[in-house]
Design an enzyme around this catalytic site. Structure first.
Site, short mmCIF file in Angstrom:
data_model
loop_
_atom_site.label_atom_id
_atom_site.label_comp_id
_atom_site.label_asym_id
_atom_site.label_seq_id
_atom_site.Cartn_x
_atom_site.Cartn_y
_atom_site.Cartn_z
N LYS A 28 -5.62 30.49 11.29
CA LYS A 28 -5.52 31.92 11.64
C LYS A 28 -4.13 32.47 11.35
O LYS A 28 -3.99 33.53 10.75
CB LYS A 28 -5.90 32.08 13.12
N ARG B 269 -0.75 35.98 7.76
CA ARG B 269 0.46 36.15 6.95
C ARG B 269 0.13 36.27 5.47
O ARG B 269 0.73 37.08 4.75
CB ARG B 269 1.42 34.98 7.21
N GLY C 57 -3.34 39.83 18.77
CA GLY C 57 -1.92 40.00 19.06
C GLY C 57 -1.08 39.83 17.80
O GLY C 57 -0.11 40.58 17.57
N ARG D 47 -1.55 43.63 26.90
CA ARG D 47 -0.51 42.61 26.61
C ARG D 47 0.85 43.26 26.30
O ARG D 47 0.91 44.36 25.75
CB ARG D 47 -0.98 41.73 25.44
N GLN E 131 5.63 35.32 17.02
CA GLN E 131 5.31 36.73 16.79
C GLN E 131 6.57 37.57 16.85
O GLN E 131 6.76 38.47 16.03
CB GLN E 131 4.26 37.19 17.80
N ASP F 4 -1.34 27.31 22.04
CA ASP F 4 -2.72 27.81 22.05
C ASP F 4 -3.72 26.74 22.48
O ASP F 4 -4.91 27.03 22.64
CB ASP F 4 -3.10 28.34 20.66
N LYS G 159 -1.54 35.78 27.27
CA LYS G 159 -2.32 35.56 26.04
C LYS G 159 -3.59 36.43 26.11
O LYS G 159 -3.63 37.39 26.86
CB LYS G 159 -2.65 34.08 25.89
N ARG H 128 -4.36 32.75 30.87
CA ARG H 128 -5.02 31.46 30.64
C ARG H 128 -4.77 30.45 31.75
O ARG H 128 -5.53 29.49 31.87
CB ARG H 128 -4.62 30.90 29.27
N ARG I 290 -10.52 31.10 23.25
CA ARG I 290 -10.11 29.70 23.46
C ARG I 290 -10.62 29.15 24.80
O ARG I 290 -10.84 27.95 24.92
CB ARG I 290 -8.60 29.56 23.33
#
Ligand code: S3P
Length: 431
Positions: A15, A20, A90, A118, A165, A316, A343, A347, A389
């Site tokens: 991902k 990118r 995100g 977020r 990020q 993650d 996230k 989480r 997730r």
């Protein structure tokens, strides 16, 4: 009931690399050829946002086949007619704000309810100190945000967090504005932006000092050249299948062509510390990234203590690591992971609540969680909060014979792993 695993599989494209690759191809001058892109909803959001800016970026095909992106350079990007909808992603919102900060027009960045909850100042503050302007249209620190870019100057930014990020937003702003930038972070976060820039010939380097790790991009006036890239399999997706194999009773699972960048493989190292039988084979390099096959065998897992230094490379994968911990012998303690609270869901709270809902023992810490392992059958209903997730991690336990677990939202797995449930099913049925 005993469960034998056997399989030789691949997982969809990574991902982070897919986001990118799409952004770089859209900013490049010339025809990029990209294959193995993740067709998940997050990456489709990135492609759609780039199209809204006038770029010729098709959605990533479901079968990973090649697309051609005809880039006309970042100066050809045009102000979008509508707000840029980043969906649940995100990475799309934060990296795109970096690129948009370099563009001399206004655009509004927004997303779904989870993304609008977020924090964004972590990105807008460094970009504002480079000269971009931001207007929070709804609530402080939250999307939707209007970005007005252009006229940027360079920055040496010291980031309080190891976050790819944040780092990438600043590097991409520097790239788009052709100004030198550097980002120092307390520990190295995933470094795909730096690797891709380096593969394209940009003057980028990484320095390690007592203060942390510094990514430096020198001033670079040349047009960004196009890419020719096959995206390797996503280690974050491979982690779920590896967990299933570790928790099986017999057999072996091979996952081919997994991105093995050390900033991403923390889960696998931690699983080995838990006495998990897994190893890498056939290491090779693809597009400046290490790629390997992963071989996993069922294991008797032991608890592990996980602290701050372990977190960035496994950020993650903490939900799926918690699943292993719930079936390991002993008490696992995970600390230094406060970022998990911001996230796609909180989480820490979501994992602990879901573990308890199915009869496992867990408790929250402010910056982590404690899990006591066991081997009794697990039964109950898991609330995912729409977080892919969480759904996939608990999907592993739900797939194991003997447990009776219902997941409230399985559809959200499509954000990062289309076809997950079918693949899991075929592994459990031995298909
Ligand atoms: C990502 C960086 C990480 C990660 C996210 C993808 C990226 O976020 O959790 O899933 O592609 O740059 P942070 O930078 O907030 O840690």
């Amino acid at each position: 009931m005993s469960f034998r695993i056997s399989g030789d599989v691949r997982v969809p494209g990574d991902k982070s690399v897919t986001h990118r690759a799409l952004m770089f191809a859209a900013a490049a001058q010339g025809e990029s050829r990209l294959s193995g892109l993740l067709p998940g909803e997050d990456c489709r959001s990135t492609a759609a946002v780039l199209r809204a800016l006038g770029c010729d970026v098709p959605p990533p095909p479901a079968d990973g086949s090649e697309i051609v992106v005809r880039g006309r350079g970042i100066d050809a990007w045009r102000a979008p007619a509508e707000p840029l909808d980043c969906g649940n992603s995100g990475t799309t919102s934060r990296l795109m704000m970096g690129l948009l900060a370099s563009r001399p027009f206004a655009s509004v960045v927004t997303g779904d309810a989870s993304l609008r909850g977020r924090p964004m100042r972590r990105i807008t503050e460094p970009l504002a100190s480079m000269g971009a302007r931001f207007r929070e249209l709804d609530a402080p620190d939250r999307l939707p945000i209007e970005v007005t870019g252009g006229g940027l100057h360079g920055i040496d930014y010291v980031s309080p967090k190891a976050s790819a990020q944040i780092k990438s937003a600043v590097l991409l702003a520097g790239l788009g504005a052709r100004v030198p930038v550097s980002v120092t972070e307390p520990a190295l976060s995933r470094d795909h932006t730096e690797r891709m820039l380096s593969a394209l010939g940009a003057p980028v380097r990484t320095e390690t000092s007592a203060d942390g790790v510094r990514a430096v991009l020198g001033a670079w006036g040349e047009p960004l050249p196009p890419l020719d890239l096959r995206v390797p399999g996503d280690p974050s997706s491979a982690a779920f299948l590896a967990a299933l194999a570790l928790l099986a009773d017999a057999g072996e699972l091979r996952i081919r062509g997994v991105l093995a960048n050390p900033t991403r493989t923390g889960f696998f190292s931690l699983a080995r510390l838990m006495m998990g039988l897994l190893h890498w084979e056939r290491g090779r390099a693809v597009g400046g990234e290490p790629v390997s096959d992963l071989v996993v065998r069922p294991s008797r897992l032991k608890a592990v203590q996980i602290g701050g230094d372990d977190i960035p490379a496994a950020i993650d994968e903490i939900p799926v690591l918690a699943i292993l911990a719930a079936r390991a012998e002993g008490e696992t303690r995970i600390t230094g992971a406060g970022e998990l609270r911001v996230k796609e869901s909180d989480r820490i709270a979501a994992v602990v609540a879901a573990l308890r809902a199915i009869g496992a023992e867990a408790e929250e810490l402010e910056d982590g969680l404690v899990i006591r392992g066991g081997d009794h059958p697990l039964r109950g209903r898991v609330t995912t909060h729409g977080d892919h997730r969480i759904a996939m991690a608990f999907g592993v336990l739900a797939a194991l014979p003997g447990n009776e677990i219902e997941i409230d939202d399985r559809q959200c797995a499509a954000v990062s792993f289309p076809g997950y449930w079918e693949l899991l099913d075929s592994l459990v049925r031995g298909g």
